[in-house]
Scaffold this motif. Structure first.
Motif, PDB file in Angstrom:
ATOM      1  N   TYR A 524       0.840  -1.338  -0.102  1.00  0.00           N
ATOM      2  CA  TYR A 524      -0.019  -0.013   0.061  1.00  0.00           C
ATOM      3  C   TYR A 524       0.756   1.262  -0.104  1.00  0.00           C
ATOM      4  N   ALA A 525       2.068   1.495   0.809  1.00  0.00           N
ATOM      5  CA  ALA A 525       2.871   2.237   1.094  1.00  0.00           C
ATOM      6  C   ALA A 525       3.661   3.016  -0.395  1.00  0.00           C
ATOM      7  N   CYS A 526       3.438   1.999  -1.418  1.00  0.00           N
ATOM      8  CA  CYS A 526       4.181   2.054  -2.715  1.00  0.00           C
ATOM      9  C   CYS A 526       3.297   1.973  -3.909  1.00  0.00           C
ATOM     10  N   PHE A 527       1.767   2.178  -3.775  1.00  0.00           N
ATOM     11  CA  PHE A 527       0.768   2.115  -4.430  1.00  0.00           C
ATOM     12  C   PHE A 527       0.916   0.689  -5.307  1.00  0.00           C
ATOM     13  N   LEU A 528       1.234  -0.519  -4.836  1.00  0.00           N
ATOM     14  CA  LEU A 528       1.397  -1.599  -5.345  1.00  0.00           C
ATOM     15  C   LEU A 528       0.337  -2.574  -4.873  1.00  0.00           C
ATOM     16  N   ASP A 529      -0.284  -2.234  -3.853  1.00  0.00           N
ATOM     17  CA  ASP A 529      -1.245  -3.138  -3.132  1.00  0.00           C
ATOM     18  C   ASP A 529      -2.635  -4.092  -3.976  1.00  0.00           C
ATOM     19  N   HIS A 530      -2.633  -3.362  -5.349  1.00  0.00           N
ATOM     20  CA  HIS A 530      -3.602  -3.812  -6.171  1.00  0.00           C
ATOM     21  C   HIS A 530      -2.876  -5.189  -6.745  1.00  0.00           C
ATOM     22  N   VAL A 531      -1.572  -5.345  -6.799  1.00  0.00           N
ATOM     23  CA  VAL A 531      -1.094  -6.453  -7.400  1.00  0.00           C
ATOM     24  C   VAL A 531       0.230  -7.281  -6.323  1.00  0.00           C
ATOM     25  N   LEU A 532       0.433  -6.716  -5.237  1.00  0.00           N
ATOM     26  CA  LEU A 532       1.292  -7.500  -4.301  1.00  0.00           C
ATOM     27  C   LEU A 532       0.928  -7.270  -3.010  1.00  0.00           C
ATOM     28  N   GLY A 533       1.688  -7.998  -2.078  1.00  0.00           N
ATOM     29  CA  GLY A 533       1.518  -7.871  -0.659  1.00  0.00           C
ATOM     30  C   GLY A 533       0.461  -8.927   0.051  1.00  0.00           C
ATOM     31  N   SER A 534      -0.211  -9.600  -0.911  1.00  0.00           N
ATOM     32  CA  SER A 534      -1.107 -10.512  -0.174  1.00  0.00           C
ATOM     33  C   SER A 534      -1.396 -11.642  -1.120  1.00  0.00           C
ATOM     34  N   LEU A 535      -1.831 -12.717  -0.686  1.00  0.00           N
ATOM     35  CA  LEU A 535      -1.827 -14.077  -1.634  1.00  0.00           C
ATOM     36  C   LEU A 535      -3.521 -14.066  -1.721  1.00  0.00           C
ATOM     37  N   VAL A 536      -3.998 -13.319  -2.675  1.00  0.00           N
ATOM     38  CA  VAL A 536      -5.250 -13.322  -3.086  1.00  0.00           C
ATOM     39  C   VAL A 536      -5.581 -13.518  -4.685  1.00  0.00           C
ATOM     40  N   GLU A 537      -6.560 -13.877  -5.288  1.00  0.00           N
ATOM     41  CA  GLU A 537      -6.724 -14.145  -6.631  1.00  0.00           C
ATOM     42  C   GLU A 537      -6.331 -12.974  -7.588  1.00  0.00           C
ATOM     43  N   GLY A 538      -5.566 -13.100  -8.565  1.00  0.00           N
ATOM     44  CA  GLY A 538      -5.143 -12.184  -9.299  1.00  0.00           C
ATOM     45  C   GLY A 538      -3.873 -11.327  -8.982  1.00  0.00           C
ATOM     46  N   LYS A 539      -3.421 -11.768  -7.852  1.00  0.00           N
ATOM     47  CA  LYS A 539      -1.969 -10.937  -7.462  1.00  0.00           C
ATOM     48  C   LYS A 539      -0.894 -12.011  -7.775  1.00  0.00           C
ATOM     49  N   TYR A 540       0.376 -11.245  -8.035  1.00  0.00           N
ATOM     50  CA  TYR A 540       1.470 -12.007  -8.144  1.00  0.00           C
ATOM     51  C   TYR A 540       1.600 -12.950  -7.329  1.00  0.00           C
ATOM     52  N   ALA A 541       2.163 -14.196  -7.740  1.00  0.00           N
ATOM     53  CA  ALA A 541       2.515 -15.383  -7.060  1.00  0.00           C
ATOM     54  C   ALA A 541       3.749 -15.330  -6.397  1.00  0.00           C
ATOM     55  N   ASP A 542       4.055 -14.284  -5.588  1.00  0.00           N
ATOM     56  CA  ASP A 542       5.307 -13.990  -4.883  1.00  0.00           C
ATOM     57  C   ASP A 542       4.963 -14.515  -3.563  1.00  0.00           C
ATOM     58  N   PHE A 543       5.891 -15.458  -2.984  1.00  0.00           N
ATOM     59  CA  PHE A 543       5.687 -16.075  -1.448  1.00  0.00           C
ATOM     60  C   PHE A 543       6.888 -16.822  -1.229  1.00  0.00           C
ATOM     61  N   VAL A 544       7.079 -16.785   0.056  1.00  0.00           N
ATOM     62  CA  VAL A 544       8.179 -17.521   0.721  1.00  0.00           C
ATOM     63  C   VAL A 544       7.535 -18.683   1.431  1.00  0.00           C
ATOM     64  N   VAL A 545       8.446 -19.625   1.467  1.00  0.00           N
ATOM     65  CA  VAL A 545       8.353 -21.057   2.436  1.00  0.00           C
ATOM     66  C   VAL A 545       9.276 -21.084   3.488  1.00  0.00           C
ATOM     67  N   LEU A 546       8.631 -21.138   4.780  1.00  0.00           N
ATOM     68  CA  LEU A 546       9.442 -21.074   5.832  1.00  0.00           C
ATOM     69  C   LEU A 546       9.881 -22.371   6.622  1.00  0.00           C
ATOM     70  N   PRO A 547      10.819 -22.749   7.533  1.00  0.00           N
ATOM     71  CA  PRO A 547      10.951 -23.963   7.953  1.00  0.00           C
ATOM     72  C   PRO A 547       9.890 -24.172   8.797  1.00  0.00           C
ATOM     73  N   SER A 548       9.049 -23.330   9.555  1.00  0.00           N
ATOM     74  CA  SER A 548       8.164 -23.693  10.596  1.00  0.00           C
ATOM     75  C   SER A 548       7.052 -24.510  10.174  1.00  0.00           C
ATOM     76  N   THR A 549       6.736 -25.484  10.732  1.00  0.00           N
ATOM     77  CA  THR A 549       5.596 -26.504  10.192  1.00  0.00           C
ATOM     78  C   THR A 549       4.236 -26.305  10.722  1.00  0.00           C
TER      79      THR A 549
END
Length: 574
Positions: A524-549
């Motif tokens: 939101y702080a850089c006007f990119l919340d329409h495509v980034l920042g959360s994992l919802v339909e239509g946004k870029y599939a940018d994500f991280v996998v952590l060791p926590s199970t």
């Protein structure tokens, strides 16, 4: 927990070049996204997915197609997207987060610093000298030695001088920047080359630190650093390109998929370097398919007409990789360099209130014009007076230019006067803050400005949120390392290593607010919340996998590393 080998094998199967370009729509428009084909390219199954979406905070599965999130939900709800060629990644409960967004970096400088004298964490004068001596040994006579990251507070506060360096570097000019980037140390040879002596006047907005006999000590503050910068040979374009690639790989290792790059412009440096980096480095990397992470670029405010013309000509998004953010300026310096601008003087430098780096009328006029042109404005302010002056100025800009969604940014917002935190919410101002700076200042702020002032005013994250500010986390790399997981831990605990009690415990943040400050709020702080920042339909599939199970395991013990980082649904690290 998924075995590391399984994750690596899964990543190898999914690995492709991370250079596909997807055009970002205008922030005001709906997302015109309609991926081709019926089936998903990949499905994450049996995962603990934190979406950063309040409508569905958690999910167990996610489908990805054409680099975008197709759907999140239960595994059963995604079965219709599983085709013969769909790759399924079973995570055995591993936590998945949206890709981290670092809201304030100097990306190319960070890459360059990785190849220079590393002084971050140095705890003594002897270690400081030893590291520089080792670097000099590898240089030819006359070759510059550069480094950075030192913090004199780590060895008791004694300020280094050229005398520390002269015996070990008689034939090599040396320049070593302090960790905050607002002060640097030159040896005597570097000062001689720069023409700095007892008769050299302090430049406007800068200080040459001197002895009682007016002899320069080697320390230069803010705009005075330009005296040395002007004589240091320029870094080659090829080296800056390599630095971008090195920095991008380092960011991906830390789970960072997007950065706000505020450029190489700091007080005392040329405004042109940021523009040269845009044309010679970023556009080169983009044209060659070498971009690995997304960037939102800010340019020096004095060049706002050029930024406005560039956006008018090419749009705000050159691609899914490069977004043109706005302009940045500096109002003051830093606490550690005694150049942050306060109402009251420094305790350790009586009579010194810090530095005002820009005339307020000049800054107001430039902000008004930038704002009229539709540019987002980001201004550096650390001291309480600097922050109040900016808040007053933003009031004037809104009054003169009218109300709109402008998302003013105050970079750092580190020390605030009573009541200032609530003023951020009046105009929806972004507080772009760096939690890990707290680790550098908590032990020394009391000495610099007094314990009562420090504990009343410093790093007021919770107060800012309560006052309606939008909080965006960053690192200011290479000032601090680019390390979101550590920043989240710091914001939650506010404890230095070895401390039992938190520093200003009332300002600790809960986990959810800390995560959002590095994901959806940062977008939101850089006007990119329409495509980034959360994992919802239509946004870029940018994500991280952590060791926590499990989520409980993650919440109880934030890990220090990521297992894998994905950009556009493709594994980019490891």
């Amino acid at each position: 927990m998924a075995a590391p080998s399984a994750l690596l094998a899964a990543g190898a199967t999914a690995l492709v070049a991370v250079a596909a370009v997807f055009l970002l729509p205008d922030p005001a428009s709906r997302l015109p996204w309609a991926p081709r084909g019926r089936f998903a390219d990949m499905i994450l199954a049996n995962a603990t997915i934190y979406t950063a979406d309040p409508a569905r905070p958690f999910a167990a599965a996610m489908a990805v197609r054409a680099g975008r999130v197709l759907r999140v939900g239960t595994y059963d709800s995604l079965k219709e997207f599983k085709g013969r060629d769909t790759y399924e990644l079973n995570l055995s409960g591993n936590v998945v987060l949206p890709g981290f967004i670092d809201s304030h970096v100097h990306l190319i400088d960070g890459g360059l610093q990785l190849a220079r004298v590393p002084l971050r964490g140095v705890r003594s004068k002897d270690e400081f000298i030893s590291r520089v001596k080792g670097a000099v040994r590898d240089k030819h006579p006359g070759e510059w030695v550069r480094g950075g990251g030192w913090n004199n507070d780590f060895w008791g506060g004694e300020i280094p001088t050229a005398a520390w360096l002269d015996d070990i570097s008689p034939d090599n000019p040396v320049w070593l920047s302090r960790m905050d980037g607002h002060m640097g140390l030159a040896n005597s040879l570097a000062m001689k080359i720069a023409g700095i002596d007892k008769n050299t006047n302090d430049p406007v907005g800068g200080t040459i630190v001197r002895t009682t006999e007016r002899e320069p000590t080697g320390l230069l503050v803010d705009a005075a650093m330009k005296l040395v910068f002007n004589v240091i040979p320029e870094v080659s374009v090829n080296d800056r390109r390599e630095a971008l690639l090195t920095a991008s790989r380092h960011a991906l290792m830390r789970g960072v998929t997007t950065v706000v790059d505020v450029g190489s412009y700091v007080p005392g440096t040329s405004e042109e370097q940021t523009w040269q980096d845009f044309s010679d480095v970023y556009e080169w990397a983009h044209s060659m398919g070498k971009m690995m992470i997304r960037v939102c670029l800010f340019f020096p405010m004095p060049t706002w007409p050029r930024v406005s013309d560039l956006i008018h000509e090419r749009g705000r998004s050159l691609s899914g990789w490069i977004h043109l953010g706005g302009v940045k300026a500096f109002l003051d310096g830093s606490l550690g360099s005694s150049s942050a601008w306060f109402y009251e003087p420094y305790e350790d430098v009586p009579g010194d209130y810090g530095l005002q780096l820009l005339d307020m009328d000049v800054l107001l006029n430039a902000t008004l014009e930038s704002d009229k042109s539709g540019l987002q404005v980001a201004i550096h302010a650390i001291g309480d007076k600097a922050n109040d002056m900016l808040l007053d100025m933003f009031d004037k800009v809104v009054s003169l230019n009218g109300t709109k969604d402008r998302r003013f940014r105050i970079e750092h917002a580190q020390h605030l006067s009573p009541g200032a935190a609530t003023r951020f919410g009046e105009h929806g101002i972004i507080a772009s803050v760096q939690p890990d700076h707290l680790l550098d200042d908590a032990d020394s702020a009391g000495r610099k400005i007094g314990v009562e002032r420090a504990e009343r005013s410093s790093y007021l994250f919770r107060s800012l949120l309560a006052g309606g500010a939008h909080l965006a986390f960053g690192s200011d790399w290479p000032v601090s390392d680019i390390y979101p997981l550590q920043a989240i831990r710091t914001a939650m605990s506010r404890k230095l290593p070895g401390w039992e009690a938190p520093w200003i415990s009332a300002e600790r943040l809960p986990l959810d607010d800390s995560l959002k400050a590095h994901t959806i709020s940062a977008a939101y702080a850089c006007f990119l919340d329409h495509v980034l920042g959360s994992l919802v339909e239509g946004k870029y599939a940018d994500f991280v996998v952590l060791p926590s199970t499990s989520w409980r395991e993650f919440a109880d013990d934030i890990p220090g590393h990521v297992l894998a980082t994905y950009v556009n649904g493709k594994q980019a690290y490891p």
